[in-house]
Design a protein around this motif. Structure first.
Motif, PDB file in Angstrom:
ATOM      1  N   ARG A 108       0.834  -1.199   0.000  1.00 45.64           N
ATOM      2  CA  ARG A 108       0.000   0.000   0.000  1.00 45.64           C
ATOM      3  C   ARG A 108       0.869   1.249   0.000  1.00 45.64           C
ATOM      4  O   ARG A 108       0.544   2.240  -0.667  1.00 45.64           O
ATOM      5  CB  ARG A 108      -0.924  -0.010   1.228  1.00 45.64           C
ATOM      6  CG  ARG A 108      -2.117  -0.933   1.062  1.00 45.64           C
ATOM      7  CD  ARG A 108      -2.878  -1.107   2.375  1.00 45.64           C
ATOM      8  NE  ARG A 108      -3.451   0.128   2.878  1.00 45.64           N
ATOM      9  CZ  ARG A 108      -4.623   0.637   2.491  1.00 45.64           C
ATOM     10  NH1 ARG A 108      -5.332   0.039   1.550  1.00 45.64           N
ATOM     11  NH2 ARG A 108      -5.083   1.756   3.044  1.00 45.64           N
ATOM     12  N   ARG A 109       1.985   1.207   0.712  1.00 46.49           N
ATOM     13  CA  ARG A 109       2.850   2.380   0.775  1.00 46.49           C
ATOM     14  C   ARG A 109       3.492   2.660  -0.575  1.00 46.49           C
ATOM     15  O   ARG A 109       3.595   3.813  -1.001  1.00 46.49           O
ATOM     16  CB  ARG A 109       3.917   2.197   1.839  1.00 46.49           C
ATOM     17  CG  ARG A 109       4.772   3.443   2.043  1.00 46.49           C
ATOM     18  CD  ARG A 109       5.661   3.328   3.249  1.00 46.49           C
ATOM     19  NE  ARG A 109       6.337   4.591   3.506  1.00 46.49           N
ATOM     20  CZ  ARG A 109       7.128   4.802   4.546  1.00 46.49           C
ATOM     21  NH1 ARG A 109       7.346   3.830   5.421  1.00 46.49           N
ATOM     22  NH2 ARG A 109       7.717   5.966   4.712  1.00 46.49           N
ATOM     23  N   ARG A 110       3.940   1.607  -1.270  1.00 40.18           N
ATOM     24  CA  ARG A 110       4.542   1.812  -2.593  1.00 40.18           C
ATOM     25  C   ARG A 110       3.526   2.377  -3.572  1.00 40.18           C
ATOM     26  O   ARG A 110       3.843   3.247  -4.397  1.00 40.18           O
ATOM     27  CB  ARG A 110       5.097   0.489  -3.141  1.00 40.18           C
ATOM     28  CG  ARG A 110       6.436   0.071  -2.576  1.00 40.18           C
ATOM     29  CD  ARG A 110       7.101  -0.937  -3.480  1.00 40.18           C
ATOM     30  NE  ARG A 110       7.461  -0.338  -4.763  1.00 40.18           N
ATOM     31  CZ  ARG A 110       7.814  -1.019  -5.849  1.00 40.18           C
ATOM     32  NH1 ARG A 110       7.824  -2.343  -5.826  1.00 40.18           N
ATOM     33  NH2 ARG A 110       8.127  -0.409  -6.961  1.00 40.18           N
ATOM     34  N   VAL A 111       2.304   1.897  -3.485  1.00 43.38           N
ATOM     35  CA  VAL A 111       1.253   2.416  -4.359  1.00 43.38           C
ATOM     36  C   VAL A 111       1.019   3.888  -4.055  1.00 43.38           C
ATOM     37  O   VAL A 111       0.905   4.724  -4.968  1.00 43.38           O
ATOM     38  CB  VAL A 111      -0.036   1.594  -4.183  1.00 43.38           C
ATOM     39  CG1 VAL A 111      -1.184   2.245  -4.947  1.00 43.38           C
ATOM     40  CG2 VAL A 111       0.173   0.162  -4.680  1.00 43.38           C
TER      41      VAL A 111
ATOM     42  N   VAL B 174      -0.808   4.800 -12.201  1.00 42.80           N
ATOM     43  CA  VAL B 174       0.039   4.337 -11.103  1.00 42.80           C
ATOM     44  C   VAL B 174       0.569   2.947 -11.408  1.00 42.80           C
ATOM     45  O   VAL B 174       1.758   2.655 -11.195  1.00 42.80           O
ATOM     46  CB  VAL B 174      -0.740   4.348  -9.773  1.00 42.80           C
ATOM     47  CG1 VAL B 174       0.049   3.646  -8.678  1.00 42.80           C
ATOM     48  CG2 VAL B 174      -1.043   5.776  -9.357  1.00 42.80           C
ATOM     49  N   ALA B 175      -0.296   2.088 -11.934  1.00 43.70           N
ATOM     50  CA  ALA B 175       0.143   0.736 -12.285  1.00 43.70           C
ATOM     51  C   ALA B 175       1.249   0.777 -13.328  1.00 43.70           C
ATOM     52  O   ALA B 175       2.248   0.048 -13.231  1.00 43.70           O
ATOM     53  CB  ALA B 175      -1.045  -0.084 -12.795  1.00 43.70           C
ATOM     54  N   ALA B 176       1.099   1.643 -14.333  1.00 43.48           N
ATOM     55  CA  ALA B 176       2.110   1.756 -15.379  1.00 43.48           C
ATOM     56  C   ALA B 176       3.442   2.227 -14.803  1.00 43.48           C
ATOM     57  O   ALA B 176       4.510   1.701 -15.152  1.00 43.48           O
ATOM     58  CB  ALA B 176       1.635   2.719 -16.470  1.00 43.48           C
ATOM     59  N   ASP B 177       3.395   3.216 -13.901  1.00 42.86           N
ATOM     60  CA  ASP B 177       4.638   3.726 -13.318  1.00 42.86           C
ATOM     61  C   ASP B 177       5.307   2.693 -12.426  1.00 42.86           C
ATOM     62  O   ASP B 177       6.537   2.704 -12.268  1.00 42.86           O
ATOM     63  CB  ASP B 177       4.353   5.002 -12.509  1.00 42.86           C
ATOM     64  CG  ASP B 177       4.221   6.227 -13.409  1.00 42.86           C
ATOM     65  OD1 ASP B 177       3.982   6.052 -14.625  1.00 42.86           O
ATOM     66  OD2 ASP B 177       4.345   7.356 -12.908  1.00 42.86           O
ATOM     67  N   LEU B 178       4.519   1.808 -11.836  1.00 43.89           N
ATOM     68  CA  LEU B 178       5.082   0.753 -10.991  1.00 43.89           C
ATOM     69  C   LEU B 178       5.470  -0.480 -11.794  1.00 43.89           C
ATOM     70  O   LEU B 178       6.088  -1.402 -11.252  1.00 43.89           O
ATOM     71  CB  LEU B 178       4.064   0.354  -9.911  1.00 43.89           C
ATOM     72  CG  LEU B 178       3.852   1.354  -8.776  1.00 43.89           C
ATOM     73  CD1 LEU B 178       2.674   0.922  -7.908  1.00 43.89           C
ATOM     74  CD2 LEU B 178       5.106   1.476  -7.927  1.00 43.89           C
ATOM     75  N   GLY B 179       5.086  -0.493 -13.069  1.00 41.51           N
ATOM     76  CA  GLY B 179       5.357  -1.674 -13.875  1.00 41.51           C
ATOM     77  C   GLY B 179       4.532  -2.862 -13.426  1.00 41.51           C
ATOM     78  O   GLY B 179       5.000  -4.007 -13.453  1.00 41.51           O
TER      79      GLY B 179
ATOM     80  N   HIS C  81      -4.643  -3.911  -3.214  1.00 48.65           N
ATOM     81  CA  HIS C  81      -4.087  -3.065  -2.153  1.00 48.65           C
ATOM     82  C   HIS C  81      -4.957  -1.838  -1.866  1.00 48.65           C
ATOM     83  O   HIS C  81      -5.011  -1.381  -0.724  1.00 48.65           O
ATOM     84  CB  HIS C  81      -2.676  -2.613  -2.551  1.00 48.65           C
ATOM     85  CG  HIS C  81      -1.740  -3.751  -2.784  1.00 48.65           C
ATOM     86  ND1 HIS C  81      -1.052  -4.371  -1.760  1.00 48.65           N
ATOM     87  CD2 HIS C  81      -1.383  -4.413  -3.924  1.00 48.65           C
ATOM     88  CE1 HIS C  81      -0.306  -5.350  -2.252  1.00 48.65           C
ATOM     89  NE2 HIS C  81      -0.485  -5.397  -3.562  1.00 48.65           N
ATOM     90  N   VAL C  82      -5.612  -1.295  -2.898  1.00 47.21           N
ATOM     91  CA  VAL C  82      -6.521  -0.160  -2.719  1.00 47.21           C
ATOM     92  C   VAL C  82      -7.780  -0.418  -3.533  1.00 47.21           C
ATOM     93  O   VAL C  82      -7.718  -1.016  -4.613  1.00 47.21           O
ATOM     94  CB  VAL C  82      -5.875   1.185  -3.146  1.00 47.21           C
ATOM     95  CG1 VAL C  82      -4.760   1.580  -2.200  1.00 47.21           C
ATOM     96  CG2 VAL C  82      -5.369   1.125  -4.576  1.00 47.21           C
ATOM     97  N   ALA C  83      -8.919   0.040  -3.014  1.00 53.72           N
ATOM     98  CA  ALA C  83     -10.192  -0.271  -3.657  1.00 53.72           C
ATOM     99  C   ALA C  83     -10.427   0.521  -4.939  1.00 53.72           C
ATOM    100  O   ALA C  83     -11.221   0.126  -5.783  1.00 53.72           O
ATOM    101  CB  ALA C  83     -11.340  -0.019  -2.677  1.00 53.72           C
ATOM    102  N   GLY C  84      -9.769   1.660  -5.088  1.00 53.61           N
ATOM    103  CA  GLY C  84      -9.968   2.506  -6.258  1.00 53.61           C
ATOM    104  C   GLY C  84      -9.275   3.841  -6.053  1.00 53.61           C
ATOM    105  O   GLY C  84      -8.522   4.035  -5.086  1.00 53.61           O
ATOM    106  N   LYS C  85      -9.543   4.796  -6.937  1.00 57.56           N
ATOM    107  CA  LYS C  85      -8.846   6.068  -6.871  1.00 57.56           C
ATOM    108  C   LYS C  85      -9.151   6.826  -5.589  1.00 57.56           C
ATOM    109  O   LYS C  85      -8.255   7.457  -5.012  1.00 57.56           O
ATOM    110  CB  LYS C  85      -9.184   6.945  -8.080  1.00 57.56           C
ATOM    111  CG  LYS C  85      -8.424   8.269  -8.068  1.00 57.56           C
ATOM    112  CD  LYS C  85      -8.639   9.123  -9.301  1.00 57.56           C
ATOM    113  CE  LYS C  85      -7.899  10.447  -9.160  1.00 57.56           C
ATOM    114  NZ  LYS C  85      -8.029  11.303 -10.351  1.00 57.56           N
ATOM    115  N   ASP C  86     -10.404   6.791  -5.122  1.00 61.39           N
ATOM    116  CA  ASP C  86     -10.740   7.529  -3.902  1.00 61.39           C
ATOM    117  C   ASP C  86      -9.889   7.054  -2.729  1.00 61.39           C
ATOM    118  O   ASP C  86      -9.358   7.870  -1.954  1.00 61.39           O
ATOM    119  CB  ASP C  86     -12.221   7.375  -3.570  1.00 61.39           C
ATOM    120  CG  ASP C  86     -13.119   8.156  -4.518  1.00 61.39           C
ATOM    121  OD1 ASP C  86     -12.588   9.012  -5.264  1.00 61.39           O
ATOM    122  OD2 ASP C  86     -14.336   7.905  -4.530  1.00 61.39           O
TER     123      ASP C  86
END
Length: 306
Positions: free
Chosen positions: A87-90, A111-116, A125-130
């Protein structure tokens, strides 16, 4: 009959200059003011040209520089193993995007693209953008907690918390837009700022309601100025014009209005003073705390009087 809108003709011209190498990655694209002068169009048209170039991925706005030719896309990022995601990396990836491009650029896909990583892996890890945005805000406030117990004296403590919040907002201009006095997000790390402020005000003779108002008024002063910084950055991204370039483009109109004599006091002021928001914060904070010091001294005298 030519039905192509003027802004598209200008976009095509600049696009050709980029394709021919006349404008290389990192080079400044003609500013809105230059476009107005060179092509004889309105400022709104020039602004639309820059916006279109950014939408096409040919240009990007750089804070303090203007609109420049965007570098070619980087090679695909090596994919992050699912086990390496936290969650912290995200949250940190979202913060990095928002700091550079604004909160509007943050999405689960980006975010997914930047994290590869795969987009669906983020949803573990997170339910969505909010929830992602809430997590980002919590992470930033967690990194910027006031010291315990802090400096001696109520005034030094209040100055510290205000400048801590100001510097945090300056590093993360998207954050003040998420902070609300009336409908706040549930951010325990931000609530800790309020608790610390209330503790600094304790023992001064102020009633509970007055302490709470103080604990709201001071951050409201800081946040209000910080929102001006946020608005300026968003305007710069949208127009491709720095604040100085924007004022230069309007200098003729401003001069004409001030030249009417309707605003003699305003005409005597130095516009650069108003641009110094750090100086405005210093003034507002000093004046507020001076007034609070008088209030505390008055209450102290009342307690000592027979």
């Amino acid at each position: 009959m030519d039905t192509v809108p003027p802004y598209l003709r200008i976009v095509a011209s600049i696009r050709d200059r980029i394709a021919d190498g006349e404008l290389a990655p990192g080079d400044r694209i003609p500013s809105a003011r230059q476009i107005v002068r060179e092509w004889g169009v309105a400022m709104a048209t020039a602004t639309k040209v820059l916006a279109t170039l950014r939408q096409e991925g040919l240009a990007e706005a750089r804070t303090g520089v203007g609109t420049v030719v965007r570098a070619p896309s980087a090679p695909p990022v090596r994919r992050t193993a699912e086990g390496a995601l936290t969650r912290r990396r995200v949250a940190e990836a979202g913060i990095a995007i928002a700091d550079e491009e604004g909160l509007g650029a943050v999405s689960m896909r980006r975010v997914a693209a930047d994290l590869g990583a795969g987009v669906m892996s983020l949803y573990r890890h997170v339910a969505g953008k909010d929830e992602l945005v809430l997590l980002m805000a919590r992470e930033v406030f967690a990194r910027n907690q006031p010291p315990v117990p802090g400096p001696p004296g109520w005034r030094a403590k209040l100055e510290l918390i205000c400048r801590l919040q100001w510097n945090t907002y300056r590093r993360h201009p998207w954050l003040p837009g998420l902070v609300s006095m009336t409908r706040p997000l549930l951010i325990p790390e931000a609530m800790a700022h309020t608790e610390w402020t209330l503790a600094a005000l304790d023992g001064l003779g102020l009633g509970a309601d007055e302490r709470l108002r103080e604990a709201m008024a001071l951050p409201a002063l800081v946040r209000g100025l910080a929102l001006s910084v946020t608005a300026e950055l968003e305007a710069e991204r949208a127009s491709g014009l720095t604040n100085q370039q924007w004022w230069l483009a309007l200098s003729g109109e401003v001069g004409a209005v001030l030249g009417t004599g309707r605003f003699p006091h305003l005409a005597e002021t130095d516009g650069q003073v108003a641009e110094d928001l750090d100086g405005v914060l210093d003034l507002g904070l000093t004046r507020h705390l001076d007034g609070l010091a008088l209030r505390v001294a008055r209450l102290s005298r009342q307690r000592k009087s027979p």
